[in-house]
Design an enzyme around this catalytic site. Structure first.
Site, PDB file in Angstrom:
ATOM      1  N   PRO A 164       0.826  -1.211   0.000  1.00 13.40           N
ATOM      2  CA  PRO A 164       0.000   0.000   0.000  1.00 13.40           C
ATOM      3  C   PRO A 164       0.859   1.259   0.000  1.00 13.40           C
ATOM      4  O   PRO A 164       2.037   1.203   0.337  1.00 13.40           O
ATOM      5  CB  PRO A 164      -0.802  -0.104   1.295  1.00 13.40           C
ATOM      6  CG  PRO A 164      -0.377  -1.328   1.992  1.00 13.40           C
ATOM      7  CD  PRO A 164       0.653  -2.029   1.201  1.00 13.40           C
ATOM      8  N   PRO A 165       0.280   2.390  -0.379  1.00 10.08           N
ATOM      9  CA  PRO A 165       1.040   3.639  -0.420  1.00 10.08           C
ATOM     10  C   PRO A 165       1.558   4.016   0.963  1.00 10.08           C
ATOM     11  O   PRO A 165       0.919   3.708   1.969  1.00 10.08           O
ATOM     12  CB  PRO A 165       0.014   4.679  -0.899  1.00 10.08           C
ATOM     13  CG  PRO A 165      -1.254   3.981  -1.150  1.00 10.08           C
ATOM     14  CD  PRO A 165      -1.114   2.543  -0.792  1.00 10.08           C
ATOM     15  N   GLY A 166       2.712   4.648   0.970  1.00  6.71           N
ATOM     16  CA  GLY A 166       3.235   5.193   2.223  1.00  6.71           C
ATOM     17  C   GLY A 166       3.885   4.181   3.138  1.00  6.71           C
ATOM     18  O   GLY A 166       4.131   4.465   4.297  1.00  6.71           O
ATOM     19  N   GLY A 177       6.852   2.908   2.585  1.00  7.91           N
ATOM     20  CA  GLY A 177       8.301   3.043   2.536  1.00  7.91           C
ATOM     21  C   GLY A 177       8.964   2.373   1.340  1.00  7.91           C
ATOM     22  O   GLY A 177      10.167   2.100   1.380  1.00  7.91           O
ATOM     23  N   THR A 195       9.533   3.625  -1.763  1.00  9.61           N
ATOM     24  CA  THR A 195      10.504   4.541  -2.356  1.00  9.61           C
ATOM     25  C   THR A 195      11.733   4.650  -1.465  1.00  9.61           C
ATOM     26  O   THR A 195      12.872   4.610  -1.925  1.00  9.61           O
ATOM     27  CB  THR A 195       9.872   5.933  -2.531  1.00  9.61           C
ATOM     28  OG1 THR A 195       8.621   5.778  -3.187  1.00  9.61           O
ATOM     29  CG2 THR A 195      10.763   6.843  -3.335  1.00  9.61           C
ATOM     30  N   HIS A 253     -10.088 -16.174  14.663  1.00  9.15           N
ATOM     31  CA  HIS A 253     -10.161 -16.880  13.380  1.00  9.15           C
ATOM     32  C   HIS A 253      -8.764 -17.288  12.891  1.00  9.15           C
ATOM     33  O   HIS A 253      -8.513 -18.448  12.579  1.00  9.15           O
ATOM     34  CB  HIS A 253     -10.849 -15.956  12.364  1.00  9.15           C
ATOM     35  CG  HIS A 253     -10.968 -16.512  10.983  1.00  9.15           C
ATOM     36  ND1 HIS A 253     -12.167 -16.916  10.446  1.00  9.15           N
ATOM     37  CD2 HIS A 253     -10.044 -16.743  10.015  1.00  9.15           C
ATOM     38  CE1 HIS A 253     -11.968 -17.371   9.227  1.00  9.15           C
ATOM     39  NE2 HIS A 253     -10.692 -17.275   8.931  1.00  9.15           N
ATOM     40  N   GLU A 254      -7.851 -16.319  12.888  1.00 13.77           N
ATOM     41  CA  GLU A 254      -6.496 -16.617  12.412  1.00 13.77           C
ATOM     42  C   GLU A 254      -5.783 -17.573  13.368  1.00 13.77           C
ATOM     43  O   GLU A 254      -5.012 -18.438  12.940  1.00 13.77           O
ATOM     44  CB  GLU A 254      -5.675 -15.339  12.235  1.00 13.77           C
ATOM     45  CG  GLU A 254      -6.255 -14.324  11.251  1.00 13.77           C
ATOM     46  CD  GLU A 254      -6.550 -14.909   9.879  1.00 13.77           C
ATOM     47  OE1 GLU A 254      -5.843 -15.857   9.453  1.00 13.77           O
ATOM     48  OE2 GLU A 254      -7.508 -14.444   9.233  1.00 13.77           O
ATOM     49  N   HIS A 308      -6.704 -21.124  12.412  1.00 10.91           N
ATOM     50  CA  HIS A 308      -5.891 -21.638  11.298  1.00 10.91           C
ATOM     51  C   HIS A 308      -4.507 -22.037  11.792  1.00 10.91           C
ATOM     52  O   HIS A 308      -3.986 -23.102  11.464  1.00 10.91           O
ATOM     53  CB  HIS A 308      -5.695 -20.560  10.233  1.00 10.91           C
ATOM     54  CG  HIS A 308      -6.902 -20.270   9.388  1.00 10.91           C
ATOM     55  ND1 HIS A 308      -7.592 -21.249   8.719  1.00 10.91           N
ATOM     56  CD2 HIS A 308      -7.519 -19.102   9.082  1.00 10.91           C
ATOM     57  CE1 HIS A 308      -8.594 -20.683   8.046  1.00 10.91           C
ATOM     58  NE2 HIS A 308      -8.576 -19.386   8.255  1.00 10.91           N
ATOM     59  N   ASP A 321     -11.852 -19.407   2.677  1.00 12.65           N
ATOM     60  CA  ASP A 321     -11.431 -20.691   3.243  1.00 12.65           C
ATOM     61  C   ASP A 321     -12.292 -21.818   2.678  1.00 12.65           C
ATOM     62  O   ASP A 321     -11.786 -22.862   2.268  1.00 12.65           O
ATOM     63  CB  ASP A 321     -11.599 -20.693   4.766  1.00 12.65           C
ATOM     64  CG  ASP A 321     -10.724 -19.645   5.430  1.00 12.65           C
ATOM     65  OD1 ASP A 321      -9.708 -19.263   4.830  1.00 12.65           O
ATOM     66  OD2 ASP A 321     -11.063 -19.218   6.553  1.00 12.65           O
TER      67      ASP A 321
HETATM   68  P1  ADP Z   1       5.783   4.538  -0.738  1.00 12.79           P
HETATM   69  O1  ADP Z   1       6.847   4.654  -1.768  1.00 12.79           O
HETATM   70  O2  ADP Z   1       5.605   3.128  -0.229  1.00 12.79           O
HETATM   71  O3  ADP Z   1       4.478   5.159  -1.098  1.00 12.79           O
HETATM   72  P2  ADP Z   1       7.499   6.342   0.707  1.00 12.79           P
HETATM   73  O4  ADP Z   1       8.773   5.581   0.735  1.00 12.79           O
HETATM   74  O5  ADP Z   1       7.378   7.400  -0.315  1.00 12.79           O
HETATM   75  O6  ADP Z   1       6.271   5.336   0.561  1.00 12.79           O
HETATM   76  O7  ADP Z   1       7.218   6.941   2.152  1.00 12.79           O
HETATM   77  C1  ADP Z   1       6.782   8.259   2.348  1.00 12.79           C
HETATM   78  C2  ADP Z   1       7.310   8.812   3.654  1.00 12.79           C
HETATM   79  O8  ADP Z   1       6.754   8.089   4.747  1.00 12.79           O
HETATM   80  C3  ADP Z   1       8.790   8.640   3.789  1.00 12.79           C
HETATM   81  O9  ADP Z   1       9.472   9.735   3.273  1.00 12.79           O
HETATM   82  C4  ADP Z   1       8.984   8.516   5.301  1.00 12.79           C
HETATM   83  O10 ADP Z   1       9.038   9.777   5.906  1.00 12.79           O
HETATM   84  C5  ADP Z   1       7.725   7.852   5.749  1.00 12.79           C
HETATM   85  N1  ADP Z   1       7.882   6.395   5.874  1.00 12.79           N
HETATM   86  C6  ADP Z   1       7.194   5.452   5.191  1.00 12.79           C
HETATM   87  N2  ADP Z   1       7.571   4.211   5.555  1.00 12.79           N
HETATM   88  C7  ADP Z   1       8.518   4.351   6.487  1.00 12.79           C
HETATM   89  C8  ADP Z   1       9.306   3.429   7.263  1.00 12.79           C
HETATM   90  N3  ADP Z   1       9.153   2.094   7.108  1.00 12.79           N
HETATM   91  N4  ADP Z   1      10.193   3.913   8.146  1.00 12.79           N
HETATM   92  C9  ADP Z   1      10.344   5.252   8.299  1.00 12.79           C
HETATM   93  N5  ADP Z   1       9.648   6.171   7.606  1.00 12.79           N
HETATM   94  C10 ADP Z   1       8.729   5.750   6.708  1.00 12.79           C
HETATM   95 ZN    ZN Z   2      -9.692 -17.883   7.232  1.00 13.74          ZN
END
Ligand code: ADP
Ligand code: ZN
Length: 593
Positions: free
Chosen positions: A195-197, A199, A201, A414-415, A418, A492
């Site tokens: 999912p987005p955010g 980490g 990138t 549930h988990e 399993h 399941d």
């Molecule tokens: P993605 O590419 O999965 O959408 P990003 O790498 O762009 O996410 O993350 C965006 C920001 O969120 C990063 O710049 C950082 O500040 C924070 N972040 C996300 N995941 C982490 C992580 N695992 N550890 C520390 N900071 C994180």
């Molecule tokens: Zn199940």
């Protein structure tokens, strides 16, 4: 008197005027671009590079466009040779290739050449409105020099598995020759799915940082173009740039925009050309480039299968939402730059933020700092974190947080069901981990490790697998009573029914039906009576699995509750942790009895 259709005429005149204006602008733009460049000789350029006066050079159609460290621009006509590239690299000149058609004018004329004028006018205006900036070379990869790649693995918290998987990549980029000598094949195409955010990138950037190599980033949507061939040219330029700077990491975010399934929606030849170019480039990299391409997506099922074939993006790393421990670690990383009051407990904040991504936790930390700053304080308190949490929560719709405590308990039980049944069935695959962190459509899951590729599967293992599948529902029933069971077991049941049906109709594992390959028979070939008997057998087998699961869970109720409690507290448990929990709970229960 015949009236001329006035409106279309006016529209046409406006369009023509716009086109003329556009051509004029294109000519001016090209001229302006070129006028700023001073012609230079090959040797003069090399000399300048040697004196550290060049910062970058872009090759386009046999011409090198160089930019000096003082901002001055040069143009030199020269062939691109390996020696030249080596020279430039040695003097830390950034190298780039631009494969698009040369100049704005050339692009425009190229288009005029191909299509009927009317279409072109419409396209130009549409293109101008919709993608304006892209004509001017925006949307190309951003380059981060190795010395600027400050991100390292320590900055990315709570994704230890992903980091572990990328370690090898880092080793390869540090010393590609060692791997080549050992004859080792290192995956050059890595797909980060999550999912987005979470980490993704950051992970790619950190891998570059750890290896000390340049990092190039582009987004799949940068390659979605109006004109046939432009996207493909951009892909070609991007990979050429990466190869010229090897070893390096090329990161493509949102790869689904660029490599979605073909033939979906109306087949669009521009998209197809772009995708084909990507495939060609990937194959080239795998052959021997010291470039590692890391792509990220939220929806790997949207990708064209050709992209995932061996030799392309064949290494998949899942980056999921962080669990409690992960969230605590991420909060720790981001709190590093703040002054915290002694009452701040990141563990408590982590507990109160299930379903938060790393990006949201970073945002939360920032909001906490802002809350303190608004009140003129430097020290950030727990109250600031509470206020920040409310703010962030209000801003985002949190499906996972909307779960009530009761729902979370249900999922955990549930988990746990399993997990426990698979632990107690020696034939079943061992558990890798269990989690109640929602991912994709599932609210939780137990990940099992199949032991190697199986050529054939025994009846005993199939029965164990069916019992494990039934165990989720069985656990809900035992812990909450038959009225409280949920719809959570749909997948399941589907899996169990599918296995049972094949046992009966394909694998000759039912005495009642015998050794007839009903699955392979023509549809309609079997009698109604046989069809009925097959259904009965499938039913008998799944019932048997359910009975087995219920028996195991009832006799081991303490272990079931122990694992469920563990999941509620920690959200993710490894196979070993589950086994340890189960054993200690069972022991305690026997002692008490
Ligand atoms: P993605 O590419 O999965 O959408 P990003 O790498 O762009 O996410 O993350 C965006 C920001 O969120 C990063 O710049 C950082 O500040 C924070 N972040 C996300 N995941 C982490 C992580 N695992 N550890 C520390 N900071 C994180
Ligand atoms: Zn199940």
């Amino acid at each position: 008197m015949p009236t001329l259709p006035k409106r279309p005429l006016i529209a046409l005149a406006v369009l023509a005027a716009l086109l003329a204006a556009w051509l004029g602008f294109a000519a001016w733009y090209d001229h302006h671009q070129r006028a700023e460049e001073r012609p230079a000789t090959y040797s003069a350029l090399i000399e300048q590079a040697g004196q550290g006066e060049l910062s970058s050079i872009t090759f386009a159609n046999g011409t090198g466009h160089a930019v000096g460290t003082d901002g001055s621009r040069y143009r030199v006509v020269m062939p691109v040779t390996d020696d030249l590239l080596k020279e430039m690299r040695a003097h830390k000149v950034a190298i780039a290739f631009d494969e698009g058609p040369g100049g704005l004018m050339a692009q425009t004329v190229g288009v005029l050449d191909r299509a009927a004028p009317f279409v072109v006018v419409a396209l130009l205006i549409g293109g101008l409105l919709m993608s304006g900036g892209q004509f001017f070379g925006m949307g190309r990869a951003t380059r981060v020099r190795p010395e600027d790649t400050k991100t390292v693995f320590a900055d990315v918290a709570g994704v230890d598995e992903a980091k572990e998987e990328l370690r090898e990549t880092v080793q390869f980029l540090k010393d590609p020759r060692r791997f080549a000598m050992a004859g080792a094949r290192v995956p050059k195409g890595i797909l980060l799915v999550g999912p987005p955010g979470t980490g993704k990138t950051m992970l790619a950037k950190a891998a570059a940082g750890e290896a000390g190599v340049p990092f190039f980033a582009a987004s799949g949507s940068d390659f979605v173009e109006m004109f046939v061939g432009l996207g493909a040219a951009r892909v070609r330029g991007l990979f050429k740039t990466a190869r010229a700077n090897a070893p390096c990491i090329l990161f493509i975010d949102e790869i689904d925009a660029l490599a979605g399934k073909r033939g979906e929606s109306t087949s669009h030849s521009e998209r197809e050309q772009t995708l084909n170019q990507l495939l060609v480039e990937m194959d080239g990299i795998v052959e021997g480039g010291e470039v590692v391409v890391i792509a990220a997506t939220n929806r790997s099922e949207m990708l064209d299968p050709a992209v995932l074939r061996p030799g392309r993006f064949d290494r998949h790393i899942h980056v999921s939402l962080p669990d409690v421990a992960g969230r605590e670690a991420i909060l720790g990383v981001h709190a590093g730059r703040l002054t915290l009051a002694p009452d701040v407990c990141t563990r408590t904040v982590a507990r109160g933020t299930p379903g938060f991504s790393g990006a949201e936790l970073a945002n939360l930390t920032n909001e906490a700092a802002l809350s303190a700053a608004r009140q003129g304080r430097v020290v950030v308190t727990m109250a600031d974190y509470e206020a920040a949490k409310d703010r962030v929560l209000m801003g985002t719709e949190r499906r996972s947080l909307a779960l009530t405590a009761h729902e979370r308990r249900l999922i955990a039980v549930h988990e746990a069901g399993h997990a426990l049944v698979s632990l107690r069935c020696p034939q079943a695959d061992p558990i890798h981990k269990a989690t109640i962190i929602p991912r994709g459509g599932a609210l939780g899951m137990v990940v099992r490790l199949p032991e190697g590729d199986r050529v054939s599967v025994s009846r005993a293992k199939l029965m164990a697998d069916i019992a494990v599948a039934m165990a989720g529902r069985a656990a809900e029933e035992i812990a909450f009573g038959p009225d409280q069971v949920t719809t959570g077991a749909e997948a399941d049941f589907r899996a169990a029914t599918d296995l049972a049906r094949r046992m009966v109709t394909a694998w000759g594992m039912s005495e009642e039906i015998g050794f007839v390959a009903h699955a392979a028979a023509e549809p309609g070939a079997r009698s109604e009576r046989t069809a009925w008997r097959i259904d009965e057998e499938v039913r008998r087998i799944t019932d048997e699995g359910m009975d087995h699961a219920r028996r195991l869970l009832r006799t081991d109720r303490a272990a079931l509750d122990g694992i469920a409690q563990g999941l509620l507290e920690r959200e993710t448990l490894s196979g070993d942790e589950i086994a340890a929990l189960a054993d200690s709970e069972t022991e305690r229960a026997t002692e008490a009895a």
